[in-house]
Scaffold this motif. Structure first.
Motif, PDB file in Angstrom:
ATOM      1  N   ARG A  34       0.808  -1.221   0.000  1.00 63.77           N
ATOM      2  CA  ARG A  34       0.000   0.000   0.000  1.00 63.77           C
ATOM      3  C   ARG A  34       0.846   1.278   0.000  1.00 63.77           C
ATOM      4  NH1 ARG A  34      -3.374  -3.651   2.298  1.00 63.77           N
ATOM      5  NH2 ARG A  34      -5.531  -3.593   1.599  1.00 63.77           N
ATOM      6  N   GLY A  35       1.968   1.264   0.674  1.00 64.77           N
ATOM      7  CA  GLY A  35       2.832   2.439   0.674  1.00 64.77           C
ATOM      8  C   GLY A  35       3.366   2.727  -0.714  1.00 64.77           C
ATOM      9  N   ALA A  36       3.844   1.690  -1.394  1.00 62.50           N
ATOM     10  CA  ALA A  36       4.351   1.867  -2.751  1.00 62.50           C
ATOM     11  C   ALA A  36       3.219   2.286  -3.685  1.00 62.50           C
ATOM     12  CB  ALA A  36       5.000   0.586  -3.250  1.00 62.50           C
ATOM     13  N   ALA A  37       2.036   1.700  -3.501  1.00 63.48           N
ATOM     14  CA  ALA A  37       0.895   2.073  -4.336  1.00 63.48           C
ATOM     15  C   ALA A  37       0.575   3.552  -4.166  1.00 63.48           C
ATOM     16  CB  ALA A  37      -0.316   1.212  -3.986  1.00 63.48           C
ATOM     17  N   ALA A  38       0.637   4.056  -2.945  1.00 58.83           N
ATOM     18  CA  ALA A  38       0.400   5.482  -2.706  1.00 58.83           C
ATOM     19  C   ALA A  38       1.472   6.330  -3.387  1.00 58.83           C
ATOM     20  CB  ALA A  38       0.357   5.774  -1.208  1.00 58.83           C
ATOM     21  N   PRO A  74       9.877   8.477  -1.376  1.00 60.80           N
ATOM     22  CA  PRO A  74      10.147   7.794  -0.110  1.00 60.80           C
ATOM     23  C   PRO A  74       9.123   6.700   0.223  1.00 60.80           C
ATOM     24  CG  PRO A  74      10.568  10.113   0.166  1.00 60.80           C
ATOM     25  CD  PRO A  74       9.923   9.934  -1.195  1.00 60.80           C
ATOM     26  N   LEU A  75       7.874   6.854  -0.218  1.00 60.49           N
ATOM     27  CA  LEU A  75       6.896   5.776  -0.025  1.00 60.49           C
ATOM     28  C   LEU A  75       7.292   4.527  -0.799  1.00 60.49           C
ATOM     29  CD1 LEU A  75       3.512   7.709  -0.070  1.00 60.49           C
ATOM     30  CD2 LEU A  75       4.306   6.193   1.759  1.00 60.49           C
ATOM     31  N   LEU A  76       7.797   4.701  -2.015  1.00 60.98           N
ATOM     32  CA  LEU A  76       8.284   3.551  -2.784  1.00 60.98           C
ATOM     33  C   LEU A  76       9.450   2.883  -2.062  1.00 60.98           C
ATOM     34  CD1 LEU A  76       8.370   4.995  -6.402  1.00 60.98           C
ATOM     35  CD2 LEU A  76       6.637   3.533  -5.395  1.00 60.98           C
ATOM     36  N   ALA A  77      10.385   3.709  -1.612  1.00 59.97           N
ATOM     37  CA  ALA A  77      11.542   3.167  -0.900  1.00 59.97           C
ATOM     38  C   ALA A  77      11.125   2.517   0.412  1.00 59.97           C
ATOM     39  CB  ALA A  77      12.561   4.278  -0.638  1.00 59.97           C
ATOM     40  N   PHE A  78      10.152   3.125   1.099  1.00 58.79           N
ATOM     41  CA  PHE A  78       9.660   2.579   2.358  1.00 58.79           C
ATOM     42  C   PHE A  78       9.207   1.135   2.177  1.00 58.79           C
ATOM     43  CE2 PHE A  78       6.081   1.544   5.101  1.00 58.79           C
ATOM     44  CZ  PHE A  78       6.595   1.808   6.360  1.00 58.79           C
ATOM     45  N   VAL A  83       9.679  -4.577   2.934  1.00 57.47           N
ATOM     46  CA  VAL A  83       9.515  -5.942   2.432  1.00 57.47           C
ATOM     47  C   VAL A  83      10.797  -6.747   2.623  1.00 57.47           C
ATOM     48  CG1 VAL A  83       9.251  -7.257   0.278  1.00 57.47           C
ATOM     49  CG2 VAL A  83       7.666  -5.440   0.809  1.00 57.47           C
ATOM     50  N   ASN A  84      11.929  -6.070   2.565  1.00 55.41           N
ATOM     51  CA  ASN A  84      13.214  -6.749   2.705  1.00 55.41           C
ATOM     52  C   ASN A  84      13.732  -6.749   4.142  1.00 55.41           C
ATOM     53  OD1 ASN A  84      14.072  -7.648  -0.042  1.00 55.41           O
ATOM     54  ND2 ASN A  84      13.497  -5.538  -0.453  1.00 55.41           N
ATOM     55  N   GLY A  85      12.902  -6.357   5.101  1.00 59.08           N
ATOM     56  CA  GLY A  85      13.260  -6.449   6.512  1.00 59.08           C
ATOM     57  C   GLY A  85      14.086  -5.306   7.058  1.00 59.08           C
ATOM     58  N   ASP A  86      14.266  -4.245   6.296  1.00 61.19           N
ATOM     59  CA  ASP A  86      15.047  -3.093   6.750  1.00 61.19           C
ATOM     60  C   ASP A  86      14.093  -1.989   7.219  1.00 61.19           C
ATOM     61  OD1 ASP A  86      16.991  -1.238   7.265  1.00 61.19           O
ATOM     62  OD2 ASP A  86      17.618  -0.990   5.175  1.00 61.19           O
ATOM     63  N   CYS A  87      13.445  -2.238   8.345  1.00 61.89           N
ATOM     64  CA  CYS A  87      12.391  -1.340   8.834  1.00 61.89           C
ATOM     65  C   CYS A  87      12.927   0.008   9.290  1.00 61.89           C
ATOM     66  CB  CYS A  87      11.630  -2.017   9.971  1.00 61.89           C
ATOM     67  SG  CYS A  87      10.834  -3.546   9.431  1.00 61.89           S
ATOM     68  N   SER A  88      14.125   0.038   9.872  1.00 58.98           N
ATOM     69  CA  SER A  88      14.648   1.320  10.350  1.00 58.98           C
ATOM     70  C   SER A  88      14.952   2.262   9.186  1.00 58.98           C
ATOM     71  CB  SER A  88      15.878   1.112  11.234  1.00 58.98           C
ATOM     72  OG  SER A  88      16.893   0.444  10.514  1.00 58.98           O
ATOM     73  N   SER A  89      15.550   1.753   8.120  1.00 61.95           N
ATOM     74  CA  SER A  89      15.800   2.604   6.942  1.00 61.95           C
ATOM     75  C   SER A  89      14.491   3.030   6.302  1.00 61.95           C
ATOM     76  CB  SER A  89      16.649   1.855   5.913  1.00 61.95           C
ATOM     77  OG  SER A  89      17.940   1.620   6.407  1.00 61.95           O
ATOM     78  N   ARG A 182       8.007  -4.042 -10.841  1.00 62.60           N
ATOM     79  CA  ARG A 182       8.421  -5.439 -11.055  1.00 62.60           C
ATOM     80  C   ARG A 182       9.265  -5.942  -9.883  1.00 62.60           C
ATOM     81  NH1 ARG A 182       5.465  -8.173 -13.039  1.00 62.60           N
ATOM     82  NH2 ARG A 182       7.100  -9.721 -13.278  1.00 62.60           N
ATOM     83  N   ALA A 183      10.102  -5.092  -9.319  1.00 62.49           N
ATOM     84  CA  ALA A 183      10.934  -5.490  -8.174  1.00 62.49           C
ATOM     85  C   ALA A 183      10.068  -5.855  -6.975  1.00 62.49           C
ATOM     86  CB  ALA A 183      11.898  -4.360  -7.805  1.00 62.49           C
ATOM     87  N   LEU A 184       9.043  -5.058  -6.706  1.00 60.45           N
ATOM     88  CA  LEU A 184       8.142  -5.368  -5.590  1.00 60.45           C
ATOM     89  C   LEU A 184       7.386  -6.662  -5.851  1.00 60.45           C
ATOM     90  CD1 LEU A 184       6.826  -1.792  -4.852  1.00 60.45           C
ATOM     91  CD2 LEU A 184       8.145  -3.219  -3.283  1.00 60.45           C
ATOM     92  N   HIS A 185       6.961  -6.864  -7.091  1.00 61.09           N
ATOM     93  CA  HIS A 185       6.272  -8.107  -7.449  1.00 61.09           C
ATOM     94  C   HIS A 185       7.205  -9.306  -7.260  1.00 61.09           C
ATOM     95  CE1 HIS A 185       3.445 -10.721  -9.504  1.00 61.09           C
ATOM     96  NE2 HIS A 185       4.430 -11.126 -10.282  1.00 61.09           N
ATOM     97  N   THR A 186       8.448  -9.162  -7.689  1.00 66.37           N
ATOM     98  CA  THR A 186       9.434 -10.235  -7.535  1.00 66.37           C
ATOM     99  C   THR A 186       9.676 -10.540  -6.064  1.00 66.37           C
ATOM    100  OG1 THR A 186      10.499  -9.575  -9.596  1.00 66.37           O
ATOM    101  CG2 THR A 186      11.806 -10.907  -8.083  1.00 66.37           C
ATOM    102  N   GLN A 187       9.810  -9.497  -5.254  1.00 70.24           N
ATOM    103  CA  GLN A 187      10.019  -9.704  -3.807  1.00 70.24           C
ATOM    104  C   GLN A 187       8.831 -10.397  -3.171  1.00 70.24           C
ATOM    105  OE1 GLN A 187      13.486  -9.204  -3.906  1.00 70.24           O
ATOM    106  NE2 GLN A 187      12.960  -9.011  -1.767  1.00 70.24           N
ATOM    107  N   ARG A 188       7.633 -10.008  -3.570  1.00 69.25           N
ATOM    108  CA  ARG A 188       6.428 -10.613  -3.006  1.00 69.25           C
ATOM    109  C   ARG A 188       6.393 -12.100  -3.339  1.00 69.25           C
ATOM    110  NH1 ARG A 188       2.599  -7.385  -5.053  1.00 69.25           N
ATOM    111  NH2 ARG A 188       2.012  -8.791  -6.711  1.00 69.25           N
TER     112      ARG A 188
END
Length: 192
Positions: A34-38, A74-78, A83-89, A182-188
């Motif tokens: 949802r963050g990336a979608a926004a 930043p929402l895309l990066a968030f 998704v990759n477990g880097d919540c602090s960044s 595509r990267a988010l889809h691949t990660q999912r």
């Protein structure tokens, strides 16, 4: 001096490409990211305001582009970091974007330009780093495309590859947005 018709078509096509890619990415990532979608949706809306004559003033269009850059990217990066477990960044990038969005009114034109460039490059580099460590080829491509858009926009040349510089940057941003989608889809698919 009136703008040339070829330049208007080039600008319209680059806005249409960025808006279409961003809207498609927003709709297809809305369920899982949802963050990336926004973030994609903010990019699509900013591109749409530039395409629709009379929708708003030039200042409104510039404000939309500002929001799409300092909050949307930043929402895309968030989401990519999250998704990759880097919540602090992820939280740091999103918080920094929010602070810049609020502080933007107090920055001059040059300050906003520098802030936009910083956001673009920080988002591109951090996603590129995560993509390299997770071997996500689309993420790497997206990082390179977004970084290229940021660096090309700082050049003093008016034209690149026979097109206006701003249009080349939008095409690079559209390519980067597609790759991030595509990267988010691949990660999912990889994580879940």
């Amino acid at each position: 001096m009136a703008p040339r018709p070829g330049r208007e078509w080039s600008s319209a096509l680059s806005h249409l490409a960025l808006g279409s890619v961003s809207l498609y990415a927003a709709l297809s990532t809305a369920q899982a990211n949802r963050g990336a979608a926004a973030g994609f949706l903010l990019q699509a809306l900013a591109a749409a305001t530039m395409l629709a004559p009379g929708l708003g003033t030039d200042e409104d269009c510039l404000a939309g582009a500002w929001v799409a850059t300092v909050i949307g990217l930043p929402l895309l990066a968030f989401d990519f970091h999250w998704v990759n477990g880097d919540c602090s960044s992820a939280n740091l990038l999103l918080g920094g974007g929010m602070v810049l969005a609020v502080a933007g009114e107090h920055l001059g034109a040059e300050g906003r330009s520098v802030a936009e460039q910083a956001v673009v490059l920080v988002v591109a580099v951090t996603i590129l780093i995560v993509a390299v460590f997770t071997t996500n080829t689309y993420g790497m491509l997206g990082g390179v495309m977004l970084g290229a858009a940021g660096l090309l926009s700082r050049l003093e040349e008016d034209r690149l590859l026979l097109l206006p510089k701003e249009d080349v940057c939008r095409w690079a941003l559209a390519g980067g947005s597609w790759a991030y989608h595509r990267a988010l889809h691949t990660q999912r698919l990889q994580w879940g």
